[in-house]
Write an enzyme that holds these catalytic residues in place. Structure first.
Site, PDB file in Angstrom:
ATOM      1  CE1 TYR A  58      -3.132  -2.935   0.273  1.00  0.00           C
ATOM      2  CE2 TYR A  58      -3.386  -2.521   2.617  1.00  0.00           C
ATOM      3  CZ  TYR A  58      -3.697  -3.263   1.494  1.00  0.00           C
ATOM      4  OH  TYR A  58      -4.575  -4.308   1.587  1.00  0.00           O
ATOM      5  CG  HIS A 124      -1.493  -8.844  -0.141  1.00  0.00           C
ATOM      6  ND1 HIS A 124      -1.037  -7.553  -0.060  1.00  0.00           N
ATOM      7  CD2 HIS A 124      -2.834  -8.719  -0.298  1.00  0.00           C
ATOM      8  CE1 HIS A 124      -2.041  -6.699  -0.166  1.00  0.00           C
ATOM      9  NE2 HIS A 124      -3.137  -7.396  -0.311  1.00  0.00           N
ATOM     10  N   GLY A 221     -18.756  -2.411   1.177  1.00  0.00           N
ATOM     11  CA  GLY A 221     -18.865  -2.431  -0.282  1.00  0.00           C
ATOM     12  C   GLY A 221     -18.125  -1.281  -0.937  1.00  0.00           C
ATOM     13  N   GLY A 223     -17.488   1.520   0.149  1.00  0.00           N
ATOM     14  CA  GLY A 223     -18.154   2.786   0.438  1.00  0.00           C
ATOM     15  C   GLY A 223     -19.586   2.879  -0.035  1.00  0.00           C
ATOM     16  CB  SER A 226     -21.299   4.647   3.573  1.00  0.00           C
ATOM     17  OG  SER A 226     -21.026   5.324   2.353  1.00  0.00           O
TER      18      SER A 226
END
Length: 332
Positions: A58, A124, A221, A223, A226
């Site tokens: 990341y 990962h 999901g 965002g 929300s």
């Protein structure tokens, strides 16, 4: 916040964690601000969201550096989970599971995280050129060396399998059964949400039957659940949702009934209950071994997410969620 136990290592974490990826990777870079991200991590820890989920890829690396600044001050408050196995190149990502690389990568992550031990070290992605048992064996040696406390595995192939409508987590379960013979798996991380419930069929039962913790990735999901995203709003080119089959303007509009259903339930609970909290409470209700790991870039979102741990859904709520239409993507 309610505590939950991860795997054979009996590691305790809060029921809601903090996915740190959006602060440095895969989401809109124009909204990624270091100081705001630091405040968000501190707010999550203050609210009891002890699990901080990151990865060396990341950024790459910048997300671990960010978390390291927090852990330097508050190591006892944080349960740090990071990942190994993926290298970021120019416009591509490749797997590397060679034992020597895994050990060097762990040392580098420890330096960036400013800690002497990683609580949960996750693979990962498996390297197709290296037997997964060899990679896992190297990770197990890190446990013996005291650099890592427990091992986890991230699920693979979800989107491709979903298009094929079969065997969504077959590959992950095969990998789990192989590495379990080498060293105990403490946790599995995979997508689980109201609009992506596929892990309920085989992967979650596999974990529950073996006492393996389940880290629910993307429980909101990306965002969408929300209720703060608008169909057709568009995404910056570096935002992974710009290429996601469920985030075209047409599909976002088609999936609005899912959000509407969550909003109705939230309104029944009164107060300041939000659709996001309902979605997270549903995830937590899938089992005592499940920890939800929503991403957040802002303090208010981290606090809102943490508040979901105290929300108890009724039988009526759960039945309504089960009756919501399935999410659609542009592959449908």
């Amino acid at each position: 916040m309610e505590r939950r136990t991860i795997g054979a290592a009996a590691l305790e974490v809060g029921a809601i964690g903090l996915g740190c990826m959006p602060m440095s990777w895969a989401y809109t870079s124009s909204q990624q601000r270091g100081d705001r991200s630091l405040r968000t991590v501190h707010a999550a820890l203050d609210a009891g969201s002890s699990l901080l989920d990151t990865a060396d890829m990341y950024g790459p690396f910048t997300n671990e550096l960010l978390i390291g600044r927090v852990l330097k001050e508050r190591r006892r408050d944080g349960f740090v989970s990071t990942k190994v196995g993926l290298l970021v190149g120019d416009q591509h990502v490749v797997a590397n599971g060679r034992p020597g690389y895994v050990k060097r990568a762990c040392d580098a992550s420890l330096r960036r995280l400013q800690t002497d031990v990683i609580d949960l070290y996750q693979l990962h992605r498996a390297d197709p050129e290296v037997p997964v048992e060899e990679t896992w064996g190297a990770m197990a040696e890190l446990v013996s060396a005291g650099k890592v406390r427990a091992l986890g595995l991230c699920a693979v192939g979800a989107r491709a399998a979903r298009r094929g409508r079969a065997g969504l987590y077959d590959g992950t379960i095969r990998q789990l059964e192989r590495v379990q013979q080498v060293f105990p798996v403490s946790a599995v991380q995979a997508e689980l949400s109201v609009w992506s419930p596929e892990a309920l069929e085989r992967l979650l039962p596999w974990c529950e039957a073996r006492g393996v913790g389940f880290l629910a990735a993307m429980p909101l999901g990306n965002g969408f659940l929300s209720g703060t995203l608008t169909p057709g709003q568009g995404f910056e080119p570096d935002d992974m949702r710009a290429r996601h089959p469920r985030f075209t303007a047409e599909m976002m509009a088609a999936n609005q009934p899912v959000v509407a259903g969550l909003r109705r339930i939230a309104e029944r609970h009164g107060g300041e209950t939000t659709p996001a909290q309902v979605a997270l409470a549903w995830v937590l209700g899938r089992g005592r071994h499940v920890v939800a790991v929503p991403g957040a870039k802002r303090e208010e979102w981290a606090l809102e997410n943490a508040g979901a741990a105290g929300l108890e859904l009724t039988g009526r709520d759960v039945a309504e969620i089960a009756g919501l239409p399935g999410a659609r993507g542009s592959w449908d």
